[in-house]
Design an enzyme around this catalytic site. Structure first.
Site, PDB file in Angstrom:
ATOM      1  N   SER A   1     102.952  22.672   1.271  1.00  0.00           N
ATOM      2  CA  SER A   1     103.240  24.109   1.236  1.00  0.00           C
ATOM      3  C   SER A   1     101.961  24.874   1.576  1.00  0.00           C
ATOM      4  O   SER A   1     101.444  24.730   2.678  1.00  0.00           O
ATOM      5  CB  SER A   1     103.796  24.499  -0.136  1.00  0.00           C
ATOM      6  OG  SER A   1     104.112  25.875  -0.185  1.00  0.00           O
TER       7      SER A   1
ATOM      8  N   HIS B   1     106.762  24.208   3.704  1.00  0.00           N
ATOM      9  CA  HIS B   1     107.351  25.488   3.323  1.00  0.00           C
ATOM     10  C   HIS B   1     106.865  26.552   4.306  1.00  0.00           C
ATOM     11  O   HIS B   1     105.670  26.857   4.365  1.00  0.00           O
ATOM     12  CB  HIS B   1     106.923  25.883   1.911  1.00  0.00           C
ATOM     13  CG  HIS B   1     107.429  24.966   0.847  1.00  0.00           C
ATOM     14  ND1 HIS B   1     106.978  25.028  -0.452  1.00  0.00           N
ATOM     15  CD2 HIS B   1     108.348  23.969   0.869  1.00  0.00           C
ATOM     16  CE1 HIS B   1     107.602  24.102  -1.179  1.00  0.00           C
ATOM     17  NE2 HIS B   1     108.427  23.443  -0.390  1.00  0.00           N
TER      18      HIS B   1
ATOM     19  N   ASP C   1     107.428  21.220  -5.955  1.00  0.00           N
ATOM     20  CA  ASP C   1     108.374  20.627  -5.015  1.00  0.00           C
ATOM     21  C   ASP C   1     107.816  19.297  -4.513  1.00  0.00           C
ATOM     22  O   ASP C   1     106.641  19.191  -4.179  1.00  0.00           O
ATOM     23  CB  ASP C   1     108.617  21.580  -3.838  1.00  0.00           C
ATOM     24  CG  ASP C   1     109.699  21.081  -2.901  1.00  0.00           C
ATOM     25  OD1 ASP C   1     110.576  20.312  -3.362  1.00  0.00           O
ATOM     26  OD2 ASP C   1     109.682  21.471  -1.711  1.00  0.00           O
TER      27      ASP C   1
END
EC number: 3.1.1.61
Length: 369
Positions: free
Chosen positions: A188, A215, A311
């Site tokens: 991310s 992301h 995540d």
């Protein structure tokens, strides 16, 4: 002591809006504003802020040029604001190459379901990147662009994307002896630079497919995949529904969608789906990792890189239960030590690696070094 922030934008409305949001958090303080890149460079030197928020399109000097000059003279964590257009995506990636640490869309409604969520997101991003103030990186030195639409030749020099200062190679890696059929990487915040650093070091004959979960907004992933493809020896593409996974090809999950793997090892395909509103992330690392565990079992070499949140932890847990290998990026080389920390703290990762040595470790593990 509050984190000192310099807000840079040619729009008086946006300067005021961002300043109000930042100042409403007790840990943050806007110490000054700048109306163009030149003024930002001068104030960065004079005021030494902990974080700078930076617009891209400004008169006198644009944000990308300002980032380069600031990183050369007085390295400072920089959060870029950009438009969610194709050109905006390309400019944002240029800013990350120049040394910016993270970015957010200028239209807050595009990044959050309500104002409170958007306010919190901006505040948390500033706080997170401020932690890198004492450990700043240099901008990415990019190789010259290819002169044709073909991918660069294997002899082309890879771009040394920036991160932690290079460490001496004191550890000689040894392959575990496991056999793999897929590499999976989730990341991310800080991921674009991290992925560029790793992927540009992989050879054309990398022995199996690579799935990438970053992301990123929907309008950014095509531009990011295209950029990586021009820099890498392997092929990099934005994943499409029905893609058959092929060795030496990296598939970047499209923003705003979920990427799953279907079929069986050796003949697997990608499914690109909306995924509903229940998931916090689109794409979601857990979704792709979980599907990889079901299809490939113990044949996945997976990594969780820099990023905010957790995540990837549950997907990595599924991969570990299936017998696959999970590595995490180490704290020192992360822009945000969130996702890798979640995996490491849960005891899921078998190795914690500095970014500048992950590609080397991969090549040893798959038998190419």
């Amino acid at each position: 002591m509050a984190i000192k922030v310099l807000v840079v934008d040619d729009s008086s409305f946006f300067r005021r809006r961002v300043s109000e949001i930042i100042n409403s958090e007790s840990r943050l303080e806007v110490i000054d504003v700048a109306v163009n890149g030149r003024e930002a460079v001068e104030k960065a030197k004079a005021l030494k802020p902990d974080v700078i928020t930076m617009d891209i399109e400004m008169p006198v000097m644009d944000g990308i040029t300002a980032v380069r000059e600031i990183m050369a003279a007085s390295p400072t964590p920089i959060l870029m604001f950009s438009s969610l257009t194709h050109d905006g995506a390309k400019a944002t990636l240029d800013a990350l190459d120049a040394g910016a640490l993270d970015f957010l869309p200028k239209k807050f409604e595009d990044i959050a379901r309500n104002r409170d969520e958007a306010v919190s997101l901006l505040q948390q991003r500033v706080i997170q990147i401020a932690s890198k103030r004492a450990f700043m990186r240099r901008p990415v030195a990019r190789p010259a662009a290819a002169t044709s639409s073909a991918r660069p030749l294997a002899s082309r020099t890879a771009a040394p994307a920036a991160s932690a200062p290079a460490r001496p190679a004191t550890t000689k890696f040894r392959a575990s002896g496991k056999k793999y059929q897929l590499t999976a990487i989730g990341t991310s915040t800080g991921g674009p630079v991290a992925l560029q650093k790793i992927l540009t070091r992989l050879p054309m004959n990398y022995p199996h497919p690579i799935v990438l979960i970053q992301h990123m907004p929907a309008t950014f992933t095509a531009a990011f995949a295209s950029r990586l493809n021009t820099l890498c020896k392997i092929q990099v593409k934005e994943a499409q529904d029905g893609d058959v996974l092929q060795a030496g090809v990296a598939y970047l999950a499209p923003g705003g969608k979920q990427m799953m793997i279907d079929g069986r090892a050796g003949a697997a395909r990608l499914r690109i789906i909306d995924g509903g509103d229940r998931m916090n992330y689109k794409p979601c690392v857990d979704v792709t990792f979980g599907s990889a565990a079901k299809v490939y079992g113990d044949k996945v070499l997976s990594m969780v890189l820099t990023g905010m949140g957790a995540d990837g932890r549950e997907g990595a847990r599924m991969l570990k239960s299936a017998g696959s290998t999970i590595w995490a990026q180490d704290e020192e080389s992360c822009v945000v030590y969130g996702m890798p920390q979640a995996v490491a703290k849960a005891g899921i990762s078998s190795e914690d690696l500095p970014l500048d040595r992950i590609a080397e470790r991969m090549l040893v593990e798959v038998g190419l070094a």
